[in-house]
Design an enzyme around this catalytic site. Sequence first.
Site: not given
Length: 1003
Positions: A714, A716, A718-719, A837
């Site tokens: 994203g 802002f 990272s997953v 969002d």
Amino acid sequence: MQPIPSSYPMRFLFYVILVIFLTSTSISSSYDGGNETDHHALLKIKSMITRDPYGALTSWNTSLHFCDWYGVKCGKRHRRVTFVALQSLGLEGSLSPHVGNLSFLRVFSLANNSFQGAIPHEIGNLNRLTILYLGANTFNGVIPTNLSGCLNLQKLDLSRNKLVGSIPKEISFLSKLSFLSLGLNKLTGGIPPFLGNITSMETFSVVRNPVGGIIPDTLGNWKKLVGFHSGGCNLSGSIPHSIYNLSLLANFILFENQLTGSLPRGIGAMFSHLEILELNYNQLTGPLPSWISNCSKLRGLDMTDNMFSGKLTIDFSKLGDIEGIYLSFNNFGSSEADEMNFIDSLKNCTTLYRLALAFCKFQGVLPRSIGNLSDQLGSLTLYGNNLHGNLPTSIGNLVGLAGLHLGRNQFTGSIPSTIGKLQKLQYFDLYGNQLSGQLPDALGNLSSLLQLYLFSNKLEGVIPSSIGNCRHLIALQLDDNKFTGKIPQRILQLSSLSIILNLSQNNLFGSLPTEVGDLKMLSALDLSYNNLSGNIPSSLGSCGSLTSLSLKGNLFQGMIPPSLSSLKGLVELDISHNNLSGQIPRFLERFLLEYLNLSYNDFEGEVPQLGVFANASAFSILGNSRLCGGVVELGLPKCKETKKHKEKFPVFVIIILIASSLFTIICLAYAWCKKKSKSRPSQSSMRDRFLKISYAQLLKATNGFSETNLIGNGGFSSVYKGVLNENDDTLVAVKVLRLQNRGAERSFMRECEAWRNIRHRNLLRIITSCSSIDFQGNDFKALVYEFMPKGSLHDWLYTSEGTSRLNYIQITNILADVASALDYLHNHCVPIVVHGDLKPSNILLNDEMVAHVGDFGLARFLGTTSYQNSSTGIRGTIGYAAPEYGLGSDMTTNGDVYSFGMLLLEVMTGKKPTDDIFNEGHSLHKFASMALPDHVMDIIDLNILNIYQGVCEADAQKIEECLASTIKIGVSCSLDSPSLRMNMEKVVHELHRIQNTLPNIEI
């Protein structure tokens, strides 16, 4: 005479060749430049098109040869227009008569646009035309008689317009016609016998026209006929015998007419190609003939709502491809002991997905062989018969069932515990039988259950708390039984309940648990005629969605709690026949009540006179002897005026009251300030609050934040996928903030604050957080979430093949989940939360495809100063962010509604709001809005339309209505004006209505 130079012959020859070349070039240019007749005709057609939203006709200009214009093709030899196809482009206007000048035209299609006016008779000049598609427009007037001039016409589609009058005789002159579709118009005058002269006919449709009359015997001349579609045409009389000689017939559809008579018994194997037979909603009589058994290719059989009678003798074992059998609302009962034996022959129907036998007057016992039916069976409907005996335990073998409808019979005995094996069951009703015994705990295994109706039986014992495991339940009715004990708290904690919870007419006792306040989405609550006691809990005021509340016939006491003033949506309120006291609350005057019953309690004081109290016929206060006043029609005594004696009130009492009040206020203020100083959520303390796991643990859990564990990126963060505990292989999702990006830390704090305040089954669950430093000494922040194994909605919409893998039922469930989450954030949170969002990548799906809204990095809390967005801050994602955000407006719940609307339209149409076609003032909202109300089917994503496979006409109509209703929600939510958008509470209600309207089908 001078001699001719020797070079002259060569020069002369050159001039001759040059003249010939220039002449031929000029002729060729004039000819190839498009026969001026064709060129002129196309420009005239364009000139009468008043709207071209996609700019499809921008290429129709002088810079291109007209043979290269969009939708136009020319013959290679003569360069004349042979093909014009402009379907599904949103075009508006009328059709120019100059179309008749395209004399070489063979294919002409304007289907699925918004053309209006009459079909020009000049179209009859096109004698080379083979295909003419003008369907799905708004053409009016009559069918032009001179279509007979199109002698080579093979396919003619004028369906879904507003044509009137009768089918002209001249149509019969089209001797090559094989496809004629005139459905969904306003044609009258019957099906003319002269159509039988078109012996080339293969498909004929006049569906949903008020044509009237009978089916002409001459149609038996259509020896090549494959499809006959004349449903909803007001036809009468009997089906002519000649029709049964059409041996190639595959689709025979005559639903919703007034046909009478019986079906012939001995037509042999003449219908050996038959795939769909729909004669539902007529007045046909007699037995169903056994020759139906010989239709070995039959996929759909619908005889619903006729007057067929006698024993059902069809041998279904020969129908190996059958998918749907609909025989409800007939008179099949025979009173013979073996009348249900036809069930045995269904075991070979391995593709059967729906069996509907409701209200057929069957009187037998449901055989154990019911458990031998296909495990693909999605719906079994037997309600409204006279079936008796015990429910066979073998019913638990039907593991594919989504709908099991056995209500209104005479079943006895107990509900078999094998019901718990039906893991896919969503709709289950056994109401109106004579079932006894206790409810099996196995009901709690039905994890997909949405609606459970067991009312009007003789069930006893306690209500099993295991029903609380049915986390998706939206309707539960156990009323009119013999249940005892207390109301299980777990049932009241089913926040999914939104339609009804009815436990009335039982022997339940004890107080009403405070957990009733968890039913925030519930519309109707009925606990009447039990032995419930104690006070009405104030938590009931949290059930803000209630429109109907009945507590009558219990032992409730005390006053009506003031918290019920929150139930502003109540339409019906009945608390009669209790021991309630005190005054009638004034807040009831402000409710829009249509029915109010306060009878037989112990209320006192003045009866209000506003709102519902202004209409004596809309409320009842009988049996309350201490009431006074109210409207004249009540005949109550006037209320006595209370005299005030301020001068006699002891002064010392006033002094004591004032002093004690001041002392109390001072003490409370001191305690509050002390507590505030200790617990003020400063930035550091808030960080400490989430410091529950180390950087090293997360590094190990994600295999060093390896690329193989990366599941998303994203703006802002990272997953990563990971495992926190080596002894427990439960997966988690670790969201690592990119703190070097401006705004990332603020996003982290905002998300922490959000998860501290909110909790809902359709919100992603946070497990822990980390605020630390990494091994290089850099700040490190991460959030750890419950892992969603099915990924994001974006993943499902856009696979590597670029197509959606979701069907309509899944989409509807996901949309309802997301709407429920937003409704909770907007209407049931304090403070109100704006997500900010919403988009497909922020909607995650668990193993059961239940949607969870995540990523609160842009969230805002209305009415607070915590982590507010600055005036220049980021507000959502392009395409999903509300248009007012681009003008500097603050974030509001209306902005979330807009994002939801765009998301809904995206999943329904398969088009992103940022697709290239949406530019220059065009948008996904306008694209959907223009399709309403008549052309919705043309914008639906093709993958969703798979729901139509094998369904009957009636179900297809329901599906179309549901699809249209869904699109309407998306359009209403994505309006430019924030104040006009639909609120999420209504969105939830509408989506649940659509879920309940959808036919029970297995996709």
